[in-house]
Design a protein around this motif. Structure first.
Motif, short mmCIF file in Angstrom:
data_model
loop_
_atom_site.label_atom_id
_atom_site.label_comp_id
_atom_site.label_asym_id
_atom_site.label_seq_id
_atom_site.Cartn_x
_atom_site.Cartn_y
_atom_site.Cartn_z
N THR A 20 31.33 48.61 38.82
CA THR A 20 32.27 49.66 39.23
C THR A 20 32.40 50.71 38.14
O THR A 20 32.43 51.92 38.40
CB THR A 20 33.64 49.05 39.54
OG1 THR A 20 33.48 47.99 40.49
CG2 THR A 20 34.58 50.09 40.11
N ARG A 21 32.47 50.26 36.91
CA ARG A 21 32.58 51.19 35.78
C ARG A 21 31.32 52.05 35.66
O ARG A 21 31.38 53.24 35.36
CB ARG A 21 32.82 50.41 34.49
CG ARG A 21 32.92 51.28 33.28
CD ARG A 21 33.57 50.60 32.10
NE ARG A 21 33.60 49.16 32.18
CZ ARG A 21 32.64 48.38 31.68
NH1 ARG A 21 31.59 48.92 31.12
NH2 ARG A 21 32.76 47.07 31.76
N LEU A 63 41.78 41.81 35.93
CA LEU A 63 40.41 42.29 36.08
C LEU A 63 40.18 42.89 37.46
O LEU A 63 39.53 43.92 37.62
CB LEU A 63 39.43 41.15 35.81
CG LEU A 63 38.01 41.55 35.39
CD1 LEU A 63 38.03 42.50 34.22
CD2 LEU A 63 37.20 40.32 35.05
N GLN A 64 40.74 42.23 38.47
CA GLN A 64 40.57 42.75 39.83
C GLN A 64 41.30 44.08 40.00
O GLN A 64 40.78 45.01 40.64
CB GLN A 64 41.11 41.72 40.84
CG GLN A 64 40.82 42.08 42.29
CD GLN A 64 39.33 42.08 42.61
OE1 GLN A 64 38.55 41.45 41.90
NE2 GLN A 64 38.93 42.79 43.64
N ILE A 66 33.37 38.43 39.04
CA ILE A 66 34.35 39.50 38.86
C ILE A 66 33.95 40.39 37.69
O ILE A 66 34.05 41.61 37.75
CB ILE A 66 35.77 38.93 38.63
CG1 ILE A 66 36.21 38.09 39.84
CG2 ILE A 66 36.77 40.05 38.40
CD1 ILE A 66 37.55 37.44 39.67
N THR A 125 41.84 46.19 37.61
CA THR A 125 41.03 47.16 36.87
C THR A 125 39.93 47.72 37.76
O THR A 125 39.65 48.92 37.76
CB THR A 125 40.41 46.49 35.62
OG1 THR A 125 41.45 46.00 34.79
CG2 THR A 125 39.56 47.48 34.85
N ILE A 126 39.29 46.85 38.52
CA ILE A 126 38.24 47.29 39.46
C ILE A 126 38.83 48.27 40.47
O ILE A 126 38.23 49.30 40.78
CB ILE A 126 37.62 46.07 40.17
CG1 ILE A 126 36.86 45.20 39.16
CG2 ILE A 126 36.69 46.52 41.29
CD1 ILE A 126 36.39 43.87 39.73
N ASN A 139 25.76 41.98 33.77
CA ASN A 139 26.84 42.67 33.07
C ASN A 139 26.30 43.74 32.15
O ASN A 139 26.77 44.87 32.12
CB ASN A 139 27.64 41.66 32.22
CG ASN A 139 28.95 41.31 32.86
OD1 ASN A 139 29.33 41.85 33.88
ND2 ASN A 139 29.66 40.39 32.27
N SER A 188 31.27 42.62 38.74
CA SER A 188 31.81 43.65 39.64
C SER A 188 32.51 44.73 38.84
O SER A 188 32.39 45.92 39.14
CB SER A 188 32.80 43.01 40.63
OG SER A 188 32.15 42.07 41.46
N GLU A 189 33.25 44.32 37.80
CA GLU A 189 33.94 45.29 36.95
C GLU A 189 32.95 46.21 36.25
O GLU A 189 33.12 47.43 36.20
CB GLU A 189 34.82 44.55 35.93
CG GLU A 189 35.75 45.44 35.12
CD GLU A 189 35.18 45.81 33.78
OE1 GLU A 189 35.77 46.69 33.12
OE2 GLU A 189 34.13 45.26 33.39
N SER A 190 31.88 45.62 35.72
CA SER A 190 30.86 46.41 35.02
C SER A 190 30.15 47.37 35.98
O SER A 190 29.88 48.52 35.63
CB SER A 190 29.84 45.48 34.36
OG SER A 190 30.43 44.68 33.38
#
Length: 1009
Positions: A465-466, A518-519, A458, A521-522, A401, A461-463
């Motif tokens: 993608t950002r 969260l998903q 997740i 957001t991704i 992360n 994955s969010e981090s």
């Protein structure tokens, strides 16, 4: 049968020895048990021998108890009697038994699970707190250790009651005294460590306790002196205490005021030569000092490169031979990574991160097999293969992360001319980009396969993608270009199918309320990434991406999603942040509104990059027609009503594609009336063709001073060093150059007054030239349709500088505070001999229709008038602040507020009550609402203050405010009646509180149903 058998087994688990000791304990306790009809049985015994016998019996019994047997009902039933006896003995403070009793109490707290102990917390905290300053070191030490164990595990529901006990026993003062006594050499080291740990625990849990500590100058010097002694071995505890102090914004400021001495010591404590526990606490202290952007920059101004060097070193200390972080070092690496999230702010520290090899460190933390990259020149396919192999392993998942976050912030704040051959390691940077792109594709390919158990995945994955979104939009041409190329390569096999899924999912979600935040957001960030790729942008338009994103923006603005449940990065979930106080509230650039931010980001880029057709009413993107007025309303809504700077910037960026340039805001609409209705103008702008425009010197001086050049002034009676347009008696005329276009000037004045302008393509070239000459950089950026740079502050519409010395030349009205009598105010020409402020008719008239009517009714323009306002000076200052900035200054908050007495708090709220009254009289509903909100924010759970506010509000006939205050005491109406606290109120106010109490009870009943 089964049940009985298990019960029999549990009974047998208690040994005969434990049973014997329990019987002896029971017999000993009976010796001190006293019974009476009123209170029943209680343990009360002053006989020293019996007390000693009981304490020994308790100790022996506890020594025989094993962890498993604690759950036996027989043993649980004894705890209440044991605690009651110990509390009594501790309260007696008899030297013959006190040391034994304190040690046994510590043993009890160590052994008992908190689930059992929590019922007796209040009983134990009171006597233990009283003994913290006891002259016997052993007693005070045991009590400090015992309290620290209790408070560290305290449940939230007991917090307030325990804090009331600690305040009553003045435990913070006792702890401070113990620390200072140690510094003076009168207390041994054995007491110092537990006292510091206890005080740290208290400060972390109860913000009101912090004021007493950071405001004690002697203590702060003592802590600093202790820490800088390099031979002192208990640095860990002192660092922990300093971290707790830094949770308060004022406390952090006090620490930084000591200069770079503290910071240099902190950096030395981060060094590899120090014990790991000391290093971790040093990193935590730095994190606390960097919670707030302002404090962070103050810290960096004192000690920048050494902190960055220590941070990178802390992230990279692992066994080089095995290429793995030792298990005992993972916690240290995590703390260093958390500190490295200071990359979220732009600044010179980014240079030092690159200079100290942050790219190599991040890659080493990310991939176990990264050493293969340096064996030879690898093809793209080979790099991808190594990255896939490394990302699929379980190597240091706990830090991924942070890796993605740090990488993203480094990219978005990177300078345009950054050269990886000079400033970093090209191989490492390329590989990090490849890894993040692979993680991005993996995140959006998972679709519905993600389940609840994959929460950590997740987040990663969010981090990731950002990070890709930030790299693609990096100011650094190399990083942005490389990220686009790599992502395009990796997306080739399935890019179109994934895009269809993203758009269909987002369109579906915006019509539902049940979704994985969260998903989604991704998905929104992934769509913004697609839009940044030229070859994919065509597909987005083909699949009506503008329509999907616009619908998503409307959905976010409708309030269908709770903003507080989202964040832009894990640093917003920092455990330290949840316990901070006294920090000036300021939105992070990314902020909490990540969904609408990324939606606007993608929408703005799509609108800018796509060719469109437009008529007066509609605009076409990708062949789909949209209503122009509706688009403008939606985007202006985001710009005006959202508080996150990034959201507002991207809303204005999108608006520039629709011909609206600038920063729409409520205050500008208010001030804009002065231009459209042309009242109280004091300057004439004369163009070469003879056309004349009437404007206001004070507004131009603050918003666009370049329109008031010294060389182009015409003054009938100069003879002074003061520019003519700053002299009240002069006739103010400014003759403009022949290069100034009339239409462009009109539009520019719209921006000066309103904060934004609307213009077609034909006028843009002239507007750009004029904006550049006037040095209006934010406007020029939008006129050129440049994407906003991450972290750029959102321009504020603030005329407050006009209240300084410059404003005296422009002012045409004087406000005089007259709080001694609440009578109708009058206007007169007279010398000012009381507290006063020089203000401006144009601003007051724009903000208050009542004042405008007064000025229009007969005030002579040739004189400066005095308005006697029947409020206090403090109230008038706040009122003028609202006139000039559309914001009310807030009273103190956090531990500053909590440590004020009732009268001090009332003094702080009094000006807002006065303004409520005046706003009612002057018909300023916005001011009245803002004041009521401020007052309500300070009344929660303060019954004495609420009652006084009710009385004062009633004296001003502010019945709505009185009713509001009554709702805060409604839950305790019965207690107030029984205590007699309502006797001083008249019947009308008592009935008001009674009515509020009834409504409160009815709401509770309805809620329970």
């Amino acid at each position: 049968m089964g049940s009985s058998k298990r019960g029999a087994d549990n009974t047998r688990s208690i040994s005969d020895h434990t049973r014997t000791l329990h019987q002896r304990l029971h017999q000993a306790l009976n010796l001190g048990t006293r019974s009476n009809e009123e209170h029943g049985s209680k343990w009360q015994c002053t006989d020293i021998q019996i007390q000693r016998h009981v304490v020994r019996s308790i100790s022996a019994f506890l020594d025989s108890v094993s962890g498993d047997s604690l759950h036996q009902s027989l043993l649980k039933a004894s705890i209440g009697d044991v605690v009651e006896a110990l509390v009594w003995i501790l309260g007696c403070e008899n030297m013959a038994t006190l040391s034994m009793a304190a040690n046994v109490t510590l043993k009890l707290v160590n052994i008992l699970p908190y689930s059992i102990l929590q019922s007796y917390v209040l009983d134990l905290v009171s006597p233990l707190s009283s003994l913290l300053s006891y002259h016997q070191t052993e007693v005070a030490t045991s009590c400090a250790n015992c309290l620290n164990l209790i408070l560290s595990n305290l449940s939230i529901k007991n917090e307030k009651k325990v804090w009331d006990v600690l305040k009553r026993r003045e435990i913070v003062h006792h702890a401070i005294s113990n620390i200072q006594s140690f510094s003076g050499g009168t207390q041994p080291i054995e007491l110092f460590q537990p006292t510091v740990l206890l005080l740290s625990t208290i400060l972390q849990r109860w913000p009101p306790s912090r004021f007493t500590v950071w405001s004690d100058a002697t203590l702060m010097r003592t802590l600093n002196d202790i820490l800088v002694k390099l031979d002192f071995y208990d640095k860990q505890e002192v660092l922990k205490l300093l971290s707790s102090i830094a949770l308060c914004g004022s406390g952090a400021m006090k620490l930084l005021e000591s200069g770079d001495t503290l910071l240099q010591t902190m950096v030395r404590c981060m060094d590899g030569s120090q014990p790991q526990c000391v290093r971790m606490e040093a990193f935590k202290l730095a994190q606390c000092l960097a919670i707030n952007e302002q404090r962070f920059f103050e810290m960096m101004s004192l000690c920048c490169e050494p902190i960055i060097q220590a941070t990178v070193s802390g992230m990279s200390k692992w066994s080089q031979k095995s290429r793995k972080v030792a298990s005992e070092q993972i916690s240290l690496v995590l703390e260093a990574c958390r500190l490295a999230l200071i990359t979220r702010w732009a600044g010179k520290h980014h240079i030092y991160f690159w200079e100290h090899g942050i790219d190599n460190v991040l890659l080493d933390l990310l991939l176990e097999n990264c050493h293969k990259l340096h064996q030879s020149c690898l093809s793209l396919e080979e790099q991808i293969s190594i990255a896939q192999e490394g990302l699929s392993s379980c190597y240091l998942l706990v830090v991924r992360n942070y890796i993605w976050d740090i990488l993203g912030w480094l990219a978005i704040h990177c300078e345009e001319g950054f050269n990886p051959e000079i400033h970093g390691n090209k191989i490492s940077i390329d590989m990090l980009i490849t890894c993040s792109c692979l993680a991005f594709v993996d995140a959006i390919q998972k679709r519905h396969r993600i389940c609840q158990s994959d929460a950590a995945d997740i987040l990663r994955s969010e981090s990731a993608t950002r990070a890709v979104l930030m790299m693609i939009n990096s100011p650094c041409k190399y990083i942005a270009s490389k990220a686009r190329d790599r992502l395009s390569e990796i997306l080739v096999p399935y890019g179109r199918d994934i895009l269809k899924h993203l758009l269909s999912t987002l369109e579906y979600v915006s019509s539902r309320n049940n979704f994985d935040r969260l998903q989604i957001t991704i998905y929104v960030m992934a769509l913004a990434c697609y839009i940044s790729l030229p070859e994919s942008r065509r597909w987005v338009l083909e699949f009506a991406g503008v329509k999907t994103l616009l619908g998503f923006v409307r959905w976010c603005l409708s309030g269908s999603i709770k903003a507080e449940t989202l964040s832009f990065g894990p640093y917003l979930h920092n455990a330290f942040r949840e316990r901070t106080c006294c920090y000036v509230s300021s939105e992070d650039w990314g902020g909490k509104d990540i969904l609408i931010l990324c939606s606007l980001w993608g929408l703005a880029e799509l609108m800018k990059q796509s060719g469109y057709m437009r008529n007066n009413l509609e605009i076409s993107f990708g062949g789909v027609m949209y209503n122009v007025a509706e688009l403008l309303n939606n985007l202006q809504d985001a710009c005006i009503n959202m508080s996150t700077p990034g959201v507002r910037w991207f809303a204005t960026y999108a608006l520039s594609s629709l011909g609206l340039y600038g920063f729409p805001n409520k205050f500008g609409k208010r001030i804009g009336k002065a231009l459209s209705e042309n009242y109280h103008a004091d300057i004439r702008l004369i163009l070469t063709n003879g056309e004349c425009l009437s404007v206001h010197s004070v507004i131009l001086a603050i918003r666009c001073p370049s329109l008031l050049p010294l060389g182009d002034l015409s003054d009938e009676a100069s003879g002074s060093l003061v520019p003519s347009y700053m002299k009240a008696e002069s006739k103010k005329v400014i003759r403009l150059s022949a290069h100034v276009d009339h239409q462009a000037l009109l539009k520019l004045l719209d921006f000066v007054y309103l904060g934004y302008l609307q213009a077609d393509e034909e006028l843009l070239k002239k507007l750009k030239r004029l904006a550049k000459c006037c040095n209006l950089q934010p406007l020029l950026q939008l006129l050129c349709r440049k994407s906003p740079k991450w972290g750029t502050p959102f321009p504020t519409y603030d005329l407050s500088p006009a209240l300084g010395s410059l404003g005296h030349y422009f002012s045409d009205v004087i406000l005089e505070a007259k709080a001694t009598e609440l009578l109708s105010w009058t206007c007169e020409v007279c010398p000012v001999s009381v507290p006063h402020m020089h203000v401006h008719k144009v601003i007051l008239s724009s903000s208050c229709a009542y004042l405008r009517a007064l000025f229009d009714s007969g005030m002579q323009e040739s004189h400066s008038q005095t308005i006697k306002v029947p409020i206090s000076w403090e109230a008038m200052v706040k009122l003028v602040a609202w006139f000039y900035s559309d914001e009310l200054p807030n009273p103190p908050s956090g531990c500053l507020w909590e440590n004020m007495g009732i009268e001090e708090k009332l003094h702080e709220l009094q000006p807002y009550i006065e303004l409520c009254w005046l706003a009612d009289f002057w018909f300023m509903e916005n001011v009245q609402e803002a004041c009521s909100n401020v007052i309500a924010s300070r009344l929660d759970s303060l019954r004495e203050l609420s009652i006084k506010v009710i009385q004062i509000a009633a004296s001003f006939s502010l019945w709505n405010l009185a009713e509001l205050a009554a709702t805060y005491v409604a839950p305790i109406y019965r207690q107030l009646c029984d205590s007699g606290e309502l006797e001083d109120l008249d019947e009308v106010l008592v009935n008001m509180i009674r009515s509020a109490s009834v409504q409160y009870s009815q709401k509770g009943i309805n809620h329970s149903r």
